[in-house]
Write a protein that holds these residues in place. Sequence first.
Motif, PDB file in Angstrom:
ATOM      1  N   SER A 298       0.832  -1.205   0.000  1.00  0.00           N
ATOM      2  CA  SER A 298       0.000   0.000   0.000  1.00  0.00           C
ATOM      3  C   SER A 298       0.866   1.254   0.000  1.00  0.00           C
ATOM      4  O   SER A 298       0.544   2.243  -0.679  1.00  0.00           O
ATOM      5  CB  SER A 298      -0.926   0.005   1.223  1.00  0.00           C
ATOM      6  N   GLN A 299       1.955   1.225   0.760  1.00  0.00           N
ATOM      7  CA  GLN A 299       2.862   2.381   0.763  1.00  0.00           C
ATOM      8  C   GLN A 299       3.512   2.562  -0.604  1.00  0.00           C
ATOM      9  O   GLN A 299       3.674   3.693  -1.079  1.00  0.00           O
ATOM     10  CB  GLN A 299       3.943   2.187   1.830  1.00  0.00           C
ATOM     11  N   TYR A 300       3.903   1.460  -1.240  1.00  0.00           N
ATOM     12  CA  TYR A 300       4.504   1.543  -2.567  1.00  0.00           C
ATOM     13  C   TYR A 300       3.524   2.168  -3.556  1.00  0.00           C
ATOM     14  O   TYR A 300       3.883   3.069  -4.331  1.00  0.00           O
ATOM     15  CB  TYR A 300       4.922   0.145  -3.028  1.00  0.00           C
ATOM     16  N   LEU A 301       2.277   1.691  -3.540  1.00  0.00           N
ATOM     17  CA  LEU A 301       1.293   2.188  -4.499  1.00  0.00           C
ATOM     18  C   LEU A 301       0.980   3.666  -4.280  1.00  0.00           C
ATOM     19  O   LEU A 301       0.815   4.423  -5.246  1.00  0.00           O
ATOM     20  CB  LEU A 301       0.011   1.361  -4.385  1.00  0.00           C
ATOM     21  N   GLN A 302       0.913   4.092  -3.011  1.00  0.00           N
ATOM     22  CA  GLN A 302       0.550   5.475  -2.725  1.00  0.00           C
ATOM     23  C   GLN A 302       1.743   6.427  -2.744  1.00  0.00           C
ATOM     24  O   GLN A 302       1.678   7.513  -3.337  1.00  0.00           O
ATOM     25  CB  GLN A 302      -0.138   5.556  -1.357  1.00  0.00           C
ATOM     26  N   LEU A 303       2.823   6.052  -2.088  1.00  0.00           N
ATOM     27  CA  LEU A 303       3.930   6.980  -1.878  1.00  0.00           C
ATOM     28  C   LEU A 303       5.012   6.894  -2.947  1.00  0.00           C
ATOM     29  O   LEU A 303       5.761   7.851  -3.140  1.00  0.00           O
ATOM     30  CB  LEU A 303       4.557   6.731  -0.496  1.00  0.00           C
ATOM     31  N   VAL A 304       5.104   5.756  -3.639  1.00  0.00           N
ATOM     32  CA  VAL A 304       6.086   5.636  -4.724  1.00  0.00           C
ATOM     33  C   VAL A 304       5.422   5.919  -6.067  1.00  0.00           C
ATOM     34  O   VAL A 304       5.924   6.702  -6.872  1.00  0.00           O
ATOM     35  CB  VAL A 304       6.745   4.243  -4.717  1.00  0.00           C
ATOM     36  N   GLN A 305       4.262   5.297  -6.311  1.00  0.00           N
ATOM     37  CA  GLN A 305       3.595   5.486  -7.602  1.00  0.00           C
ATOM     38  C   GLN A 305       2.556   6.601  -7.585  1.00  0.00           C
ATOM     39  O   GLN A 305       1.991   6.936  -8.624  1.00  0.00           O
ATOM     40  CB  GLN A 305       2.954   4.172  -8.041  1.00  0.00           C
ATOM     41  N   ARG A 307      -0.558   6.923  -6.159  1.00  0.00           N
ATOM     42  CA  ARG A 307      -1.979   6.626  -6.302  1.00  0.00           C
ATOM     43  C   ARG A 307      -2.758   7.145  -5.087  1.00  0.00           C
ATOM     44  O   ARG A 307      -2.232   7.195  -3.977  1.00  0.00           O
ATOM     45  CB  ARG A 307      -2.206   5.112  -6.439  1.00  0.00           C
ATOM     46  N   HIS A 308      -4.031   7.493  -5.287  1.00  0.00           N
ATOM     47  CA  HIS A 308      -4.902   7.873  -4.181  1.00  0.00           C
ATOM     48  C   HIS A 308      -5.277   6.628  -3.372  1.00  0.00           C
ATOM     49  O   HIS A 308      -5.181   5.501  -3.876  1.00  0.00           O
ATOM     50  CB  HIS A 308      -6.155   8.561  -4.716  1.00  0.00           C
ATOM     51  N   PRO A 309      -5.726   6.790  -2.107  1.00  0.00           N
ATOM     52  CA  PRO A 309      -6.063   5.615  -1.288  1.00  0.00           C
ATOM     53  C   PRO A 309      -7.055   4.663  -1.944  1.00  0.00           C
ATOM     54  O   PRO A 309      -6.855   3.447  -1.941  1.00  0.00           O
ATOM     55  CB  PRO A 309      -6.652   6.250  -0.017  1.00  0.00           C
ATOM     56  N   PHE A 310      -8.122   5.208  -2.515  1.00  0.00           N
ATOM     57  CA  PHE A 310      -9.127   4.346  -3.147  1.00  0.00           C
ATOM     58  C   PHE A 310      -8.538   3.620  -4.354  1.00  0.00           C
ATOM     59  O   PHE A 310      -8.772   2.423  -4.555  1.00  0.00           O
ATOM     60  CB  PHE A 310     -10.332   5.182  -3.556  1.00  0.00           C
ATOM     61  N   GLU A 311      -7.751   4.326  -5.140  1.00  0.00           N
ATOM     62  CA  GLU A 311      -7.117   3.716  -6.314  1.00  0.00           C
ATOM     63  C   GLU A 311      -6.123   2.634  -5.889  1.00  0.00           C
ATOM     64  O   GLU A 311      -6.029   1.576  -6.523  1.00  0.00           O
ATOM     65  CB  GLU A 311      -6.400   4.802  -7.130  1.00  0.00           C
ATOM     66  N   ALA A 312      -5.381   2.894  -4.811  1.00  0.00           N
ATOM     67  CA  ALA A 312      -4.429   1.900  -4.307  1.00  0.00           C
ATOM     68  C   ALA A 312      -5.161   0.647  -3.836  1.00  0.00           C
ATOM     69  O   ALA A 312      -4.704  -0.478  -4.062  1.00  0.00           O
ATOM     70  CB  ALA A 312      -3.610   2.499  -3.164  1.00  0.00           C
ATOM     71  N   GLY A 313      -6.294   0.848  -3.185  1.00  0.00           N
ATOM     72  CA  GLY A 313      -7.087  -0.303  -2.760  1.00  0.00           C
ATOM     73  C   GLY A 313      -7.567  -1.129  -3.934  1.00  0.00           C
ATOM     74  O   GLY A 313      -7.511  -2.368  -3.916  1.00  0.00           O
ATOM     75  N   LEU A 314      -8.044  -0.463  -4.973  1.00  0.00           N
ATOM     76  CA  LEU A 314      -8.494  -1.180  -6.169  1.00  0.00           C
ATOM     77  C   LEU A 314      -7.336  -1.923  -6.833  1.00  0.00           C
ATOM     78  O   LEU A 314      -7.530  -3.013  -7.382  1.00  0.00           O
ATOM     79  CB  LEU A 314      -9.113  -0.197  -7.170  1.00  0.00           C
ATOM     80  N   HIS A 444      14.297  10.201   7.223  1.00  0.00           N
ATOM     81  CA  HIS A 444      14.924   8.882   7.197  1.00  0.00           C
ATOM     82  C   HIS A 444      14.145   7.850   8.004  1.00  0.00           C
ATOM     83  O   HIS A 444      14.490   6.666   7.984  1.00  0.00           O
ATOM     84  CB  HIS A 444      16.360   8.977   7.736  1.00  0.00           C
ATOM     85  N   GLU A 445      13.097   8.287   8.717  1.00  0.00           N
ATOM     86  CA  GLU A 445      12.343   7.354   9.543  1.00  0.00           C
ATOM     87  C   GLU A 445      11.366   6.519   8.716  1.00  0.00           C
ATOM     88  O   GLU A 445      11.193   5.329   8.955  1.00  0.00           O
ATOM     89  CB  GLU A 445      11.572   8.112  10.630  1.00  0.00           C
ATOM     90  N   SER A 446      10.704   7.133   7.752  1.00  0.00           N
ATOM     91  CA  SER A 446       9.752   6.410   6.903  1.00  0.00           C
ATOM     92  C   SER A 446       9.546   7.199   5.626  1.00  0.00           C
ATOM     93  O   SER A 446       9.815   8.412   5.568  1.00  0.00           O
ATOM     94  CB  SER A 446       8.411   6.222   7.619  1.00  0.00           C
ATOM     95  N   LEU A 447       9.044   6.519   4.602  1.00  0.00           N
ATOM     96  CA  LEU A 447       8.787   7.198   3.331  1.00  0.00           C
ATOM     97  C   LEU A 447       7.665   8.222   3.495  1.00  0.00           C
ATOM     98  O   LEU A 447       7.698   9.292   2.869  1.00  0.00           O
ATOM     99  CB  LEU A 447       8.422   6.164   2.259  1.00  0.00           C
ATOM    100  N   ARG A 470      12.433   7.233  -2.520  1.00  0.00           N
ATOM    101  CA  ARG A 470      11.596   6.245  -3.199  1.00  0.00           C
ATOM    102  C   ARG A 470      12.418   5.100  -3.773  1.00  0.00           C
ATOM    103  O   ARG A 470      12.020   3.933  -3.712  1.00  0.00           O
ATOM    104  CB  ARG A 470      10.784   6.936  -4.292  1.00  0.00           C
ATOM    105  N   ASP A 471      13.589   5.429  -4.344  1.00  0.00           N
ATOM    106  CA  ASP A 471      14.462   4.370  -4.868  1.00  0.00           C
ATOM    107  C   ASP A 471      14.936   3.452  -3.744  1.00  0.00           C
ATOM    108  O   ASP A 471      14.991   2.226  -3.911  1.00  0.00           O
ATOM    109  CB  ASP A 471      15.674   4.990  -5.581  1.00  0.00           C
ATOM    110  N   SER A 472      15.265   4.045  -2.603  1.00  0.00           N
ATOM    111  CA  SER A 472      15.739   3.246  -1.476  1.00  0.00           C
ATOM    112  C   SER A 472      14.626   2.361  -0.926  1.00  0.00           C
ATOM    113  O   SER A 472      14.840   1.177  -0.623  1.00  0.00           O
ATOM    114  CB  SER A 472      16.262   4.173  -0.380  1.00  0.00           C
ATOM    115  N   PHE A 473      13.440   2.920  -0.803  1.00  0.00           N
ATOM    116  CA  PHE A 473      12.290   2.139  -0.324  1.00  0.00           C
ATOM    117  C   PHE A 473      12.002   0.972  -1.278  1.00  0.00           C
ATOM    118  O   PHE A 473      11.768  -0.157  -0.830  1.00  0.00           O
ATOM    119  CB  PHE A 473      11.063   3.045  -0.217  1.00  0.00           C
ATOM    120  N   THR A 474      12.029   1.248  -2.579  1.00  0.00           N
ATOM    121  CA  THR A 474      11.755   0.201  -3.560  1.00  0.00           C
ATOM    122  C   THR A 474      12.816  -0.884  -3.509  1.00  0.00           C
ATOM    123  O   THR A 474      12.503  -2.080  -3.635  1.00  0.00           O
ATOM    124  CB  THR A 474      11.683   0.807  -4.978  1.00  0.00           C
ATOM    125  N   HIS A 475      14.077  -0.492  -3.287  1.00  0.00           N
ATOM    126  CA  HIS A 475      15.147  -1.483  -3.157  1.00  0.00           C
ATOM    127  C   HIS A 475      14.910  -2.363  -1.926  1.00  0.00           C
ATOM    128  O   HIS A 475      15.105  -3.590  -1.971  1.00  0.00           O
ATOM    129  CB  HIS A 475      16.498  -0.780  -3.065  1.00  0.00           C
TER     130      HIS A 475
END
Length: 504
Positions: A298-305, A307-314, A444-447, A470-475
């Motif tokens: 969910s974090q990847y979909l919203q914070l990296v890509q 997406r809105h919460p509803f879109e991420a859920g879908l 540095h604590e969270s994305l 975002r690159d670090s989180f994805t890695h």
Amino acid sequence: MTSTLQPARAAEAEEKRPGRWLALSALVLAVLLVAVDATVLGLATPYISEDLNPSGTQLLWIGDVYSFVIAGLLVSMGSLGDRIGRKRILLVGATAFGAISVLNAYATTPGMLIAARALLGVAGATLMPATLALIRNLFHDPRERSLAVGIWGAAASAGTAVGPIVGGFLLEHFWWGSVFLINLPVMVVLVLVGIRTLPESRNPRPGPWDLISVVLSLVGMIAVVYAVKEAATHGLTGVTAVAALLGAVALHGFVRRQLTMPEPLLDMRLFRNRGFSGAVLADLLTVLGMSGLVFFLSQYLQLVQGRHPFEAGLAELPAAVGAVAAGLVAGRTARRYSVRAVVSGGLAAVGVALAVLTTLSQSTGYPLLGAALLVVGVGAGFSFTVTADVILSSVPKDQAGAASAVSETAYELGAALGIALLGSIVTGVYRDFTAPAGTPAAAHESLGAAVEAAKTMPAHPAAEMLTAARDSFTHGLHLASGAGAAVLLATAAAAWFLLKNQKL
């Protein structure tokens, strides 16, 4: 002739209980209640933080205390249902779940919300073991029971996926408390249908509900889960070591006490059955391996890509679709081929899909992600449904509640260990990302913290910092997915041997 046929007719009537499928709908609603509530809070966390202003520690407890209490009480509540009646504990628990949901929705302080979440965990612990145990008593025909368990498992999977979708919709239109109030209409229907259709069942020779065993189980599970999560977040500290030692001692005491009691809370001899033990171990390791993906996707979909919460859920819906479809045909497939082929094949498919997700990037198209999630759902649906059926089939009906509780405890413990262990991989990799000068330490604590910090920085350094974060989180997500893939493939191999000759 008449006297000869009467026993057969009685047996047939017992196997084909009228109204059993309508009764199953009430159990499905109970599963949906717990599954939705386990996932819906994640999206609401930012809104709760803004409204109630909890400290970092309080925010962690708001998220964790529900699963802590459920993990600690599942075995005790499953055994209590065997003693006082599974229908009774289900309906009382469902009513309490609805009432306490209102308390959660209108909490005005972090402490009040933490207490309300803990109480919700108590109510939730009464529901899951009772639902699976009642299926064992509603459906005496093995083939019908397999289908019923498949529907039950499909509802759990669907609830996990529906949680983010419903939560995202509500959060875009209402305040954060609405994610709890959705429990009320479901609870009302559950109770009304359950009162009329569910049969009462219990152990005809129950021993006393041993409070010492209850306390040992509660303290042991909560302490172990807490120690694992704290060690992953803050490293091995004195408090973590004490919690781990306390949990180990309490669980050791619980096991020893069960072995010496004439009527134990949990009959440890169940684990001598290789099919039962293999199914429980497969469930625990499967959830452990998948937890990194479930927790961080969910974090990847919203914070990296973006997406809105509803879109991420879908976007996460294919996993639920796959799980529902597989769950409905899992029993039939296991009978046509074999239990171990279906379980091992399902787990191997999930492992391969997790391996594919190690290629994710910010620009990854949805077809690849959606296809991988569909495979994860199908594989998990086959595996979880068949292992649940194996667990139910391995024990006498009188012990169905306690056995179901063991299965659910494996899920909770696997989730706690998986989020802690695989989560520490993502967090450890993320914290080391190289940031431009002037980046706040909180980034540095969270994305999520990095996204918030970027709003206070000049445009160019903010964009540079977000790209690195975002690159670090994805890695980190790559490594967690790779580790999860290794766990799932190893579990598939273990299940092949542990479930040899096992039949439904």
